[in-house]
Design a protein around this motif. Structure first.
Motif, PDB file in Angstrom:
ATOM      1  N   ILE A 172      -0.333   5.439   2.166  1.00 63.19           N
ATOM      2  CA  ILE A 172      -0.397   3.973   2.265  1.00 63.19           C
ATOM      3  C   ILE A 172       0.982   3.391   2.537  1.00 63.19           C
ATOM      4  CG2 ILE A 172      -0.880   1.862   0.942  1.00 63.19           C
ATOM      5  CD1 ILE A 172      -3.076   3.452  -0.511  1.00 63.19           C
ATOM      6  N   SER A 173       2.021   4.088   2.073  1.00 58.63           N
ATOM      7  CA  SER A 173       3.383   3.584   2.269  1.00 58.63           C
ATOM      8  C   SER A 173       3.779   3.535   3.744  1.00 58.63           C
ATOM      9  CB  SER A 173       4.382   4.459   1.505  1.00 58.63           C
ATOM     10  OG  SER A 173       4.526   5.734   2.121  1.00 58.63           O
ATOM     11  N   ILE A 174       3.133   4.366   4.575  1.00 59.86           N
ATOM     12  CA  ILE A 174       3.502   4.409   6.001  1.00 59.86           C
ATOM     13  C   ILE A 174       3.240   3.067   6.686  1.00 59.86           C
ATOM     14  CG2 ILE A 174       3.040   5.519   8.229  1.00 59.86           C
ATOM     15  CD1 ILE A 174       2.474   8.110   6.656  1.00 59.86           C
ATOM     16  N   PRO A 175       2.009   2.503   6.602  1.00 61.16           N
ATOM     17  CA  PRO A 175       1.828   1.166   7.207  1.00 61.16           C
ATOM     18  C   PRO A 175       2.661   0.086   6.532  1.00 61.16           C
ATOM     19  CG  PRO A 175      -0.150   1.847   6.010  1.00 61.16           C
ATOM     20  CD  PRO A 175       0.732   3.048   6.119  1.00 61.16           C
ATOM     21  N   PHE A 176       2.867   0.175   5.205  1.00 61.06           N
ATOM     22  CA  PHE A 176       3.703  -0.808   4.517  1.00 61.06           C
ATOM     23  C   PHE A 176       5.123  -0.785   5.083  1.00 61.06           C
ATOM     24  CE2 PHE A 176       0.315  -1.394   1.655  1.00 61.06           C
ATOM     25  CZ  PHE A 176       0.618  -2.398   0.753  1.00 61.06           C
ATOM     26  N   CYS A 177       5.662   0.422   5.222  1.00 57.89           N
ATOM     27  CA  CYS A 177       7.026   0.561   5.737  1.00 57.89           C
ATOM     28  C   CYS A 177       7.107   0.092   7.185  1.00 57.89           C
ATOM     29  CB  CYS A 177       7.463   2.026   5.623  1.00 57.89           C
ATOM     30  SG  CYS A 177       9.206   2.299   5.998  1.00 57.89           S
ATOM     31  N   SER A 178       6.091   0.401   7.968  1.00 60.12           N
ATOM     32  CA  SER A 178       6.069  -0.014   9.378  1.00 60.12           C
ATOM     33  C   SER A 178       6.020  -1.534   9.501  1.00 60.12           C
ATOM     34  CB  SER A 178       4.858   0.603  10.091  1.00 60.12           C
ATOM     35  OG  SER A 178       4.893   2.013  10.016  1.00 60.12           O
ATOM     36  N   VAL A 179       5.164  -2.150   8.684  1.00 56.27           N
ATOM     37  CA  VAL A 179       5.058  -3.611   8.690  1.00 56.27           C
ATOM     38  C   VAL A 179       6.398  -4.241   8.293  1.00 56.27           C
ATOM     39  CG1 VAL A 179       4.035  -5.571   7.459  1.00 56.27           C
ATOM     40  CG2 VAL A 179       2.573  -3.733   8.292  1.00 56.27           C
ATOM     41  N   PHE A 180       7.046  -3.684   7.278  1.00 55.59           N
ATOM     42  CA  PHE A 180       8.340  -4.199   6.819  1.00 55.59           C
ATOM     43  C   PHE A 180       9.379  -4.117   7.933  1.00 55.59           C
ATOM     44  CE2 PHE A 180      12.048  -3.708   3.679  1.00 55.59           C
ATOM     45  CZ  PHE A 180      12.172  -5.080   3.532  1.00 55.59           C
ATOM     46  N   ALA A 181       9.416  -2.976   8.636  1.00 49.07           N
ATOM     47  CA  ALA A 181      10.388  -2.785   9.706  1.00 49.07           C
ATOM     48  C   ALA A 181      10.143  -3.774  10.842  1.00 49.07           C
ATOM     49  CB  ALA A 181      10.313  -1.346  10.233  1.00 49.07           C
ATOM     50  N   VAL A 182       8.878  -3.952  11.217  1.00 55.42           N
ATOM     51  CA  VAL A 182       8.545  -4.894  12.302  1.00 55.42           C
ATOM     52  C   VAL A 182       8.873  -6.328  11.891  1.00 55.42           C
ATOM     53  CG1 VAL A 182       6.650  -5.870  13.665  1.00 55.42           C
ATOM     54  CG2 VAL A 182       6.764  -3.404  13.282  1.00 55.42           C
ATOM     55  N   ALA A 183       8.560  -6.678  10.625  1.00 55.06           N
ATOM     56  CA  ALA A 183       8.839  -8.034  10.133  1.00 55.06           C
ATOM     57  C   ALA A 183      10.343  -8.313  10.129  1.00 55.06           C
ATOM     58  CB  ALA A 183       8.265  -8.219   8.730  1.00 55.06           C
ATOM     59  N   LEU A 184      11.130  -7.345   9.654  1.00 52.49           N
ATOM     60  CA  LEU A 184      12.588  -7.520   9.631  1.00 52.49           C
ATOM     61  C   LEU A 184      13.143  -7.645  11.044  1.00 52.49           C
ATOM     62  CD1 LEU A 184      13.836  -5.040   6.853  1.00 52.49           C
ATOM     63  CD2 LEU A 184      13.772  -7.538   6.757  1.00 52.49           C
TER      64      LEU A 184
END
Length: 320
Positions: A35-47
């Motif tokens: 689950i951390s993979i999409p969370f981390c991806s979303v965070f990177a895209v948002a930043l």
């Protein structure tokens, strides 16, 4: 077994009453790493997306206009919401770091709810910007001055701050004599309220009042703005003029749908979906927090010609 031992210790109150325990996503603990993979991806895209929007608006003088100032406010809010929630969630998924001090929990809760309230206020301000630009274009520059934009930003912050600040103070006065396990990835107001060993009716009523007052009021004014915009657009002589005028609203309408659709879905499921599994509630709550910060810069980068052109130049390494 270590996780169950920790849960048992915190359910009984633990040795430190000021220490709370975030469970992550109950029922899906074994999948936290995935689950951390999409969370981390979303965070990177948002930043990346929101920082790029802010950089482009700051460095390009032709974008120093009311519409882009409001977009910059939206980007700052999205960055704060992302930075307030995702790092702690990732520490739970990656490091099993579930503990959170009660004061830190209340601070996180305050930032989440304050800046979500500010986001809906900025979306309303952007609707007002589109209303003035389409319905009263000759007075656009005299109405939406830099001073007026600053005042709108301050009012949005003041309203959110004053309405949300009672929530952590009300909770701090509550006794938490049994479970200290918050069934969430972050300190959401209702998730913390359910742990209190006292009458929480006032907290519940006040929380509902704040949500209905902010969302209801802002959505009403946004709807009124677009009714007036549509009337003006349909009164234009040619189809080309109508499409051109309404085309300037597409990005904003997408941002409204991106923000309000998950909120409405979450509210409906939270109130009426008693048969829905707890992890669905938690995932949807995360979705309505994380989706707008990721999607807003993408929508404005794709739909807004000026930003799309300058972002293209930026990533090509060319000067504006």
């Amino acid at each position: 077994m270590p996780l169950q031992d920790n849960l048992s210790g915190y359910n009984s109150g633990g040795s430190d009453p000021s220490l709370f325990f975030l469970s992550g996503i109950p029922g899906l603990e074994a999948m936290h790493l995935w689950i951390s993979i999409p969370f981390c991806s979303v965070f990177a895209v948002a930043l990346l997306g929101n920082c790029t929007i802010l950089y482009v608006i700051k460095t390009e003088p032709s974008l120093h206009k009311p519409m882009y100032y409001f977009l910059a406010m939206l980007a700052v809010i999205d960055l704060v919401v992302s930075a307030t929630t995702i790092p702690k969630s990732l520490s739970i998924f990656w490091l099993n770091s579930r503990e959170i001090n009660f004061t830190a929990c209340l601070v996180q809760m305050f930032f989440i709810h304050t800046f979500l309230s500010m986001e809906t206020a900025v979306l309303l301000a952007m609707a007002f910007d589109r209303y003035v630009a389409i319905c009263n274009p000759l007075r656009y520059t005299t109405i939406l001055t830099n001073s007026m934009i600053a005042k709108i930003g301050l009012v949005a912050f003041a309203r959110s701050f004053l309405l949300v600040v009672p929530l952590p103070f009300l909770l701090r006065r509550m006794p938490f004599c049994q479970s200290h396990v918050i069934s969430h990835c972050f300190c959401e107001h209702m998730a913390v309220v359910t742990l209190a060993c006292a009458d929480t009716r006032f907290n519940n009523i006040y929380g509902i009042f704040v949500t209905l007052f902010i969302v209801g009021l802002d959505l009403t004014f946004i709807t009124v703005s677009y009714v007036k915009i549509l009337r003006t657009v349909f009164s234009l002589a040619s189809k080309e003029q109508q499409l051109k005028a309404f085309g300037t609203c597409i990005s904003h309408l997408c941002a409204i749908l991106i923000f309000y659709t998950p909120v409405v879905l979450f509210a409906i499921i939270y109130r009426f979906g008693h048969q829905v599994a707890p992890h669905i509630h938690i995932l949807l709550a995360n979705f309505y927090l994380l989706f707008p910060p990721m999607m807003n810069p993408i929508v404005y980068g794709v739909e807004t010609k000026e930003i799309r052109y300058r972002v293209h130049l930026l990533f090509q390494g060319k000067s504006f």
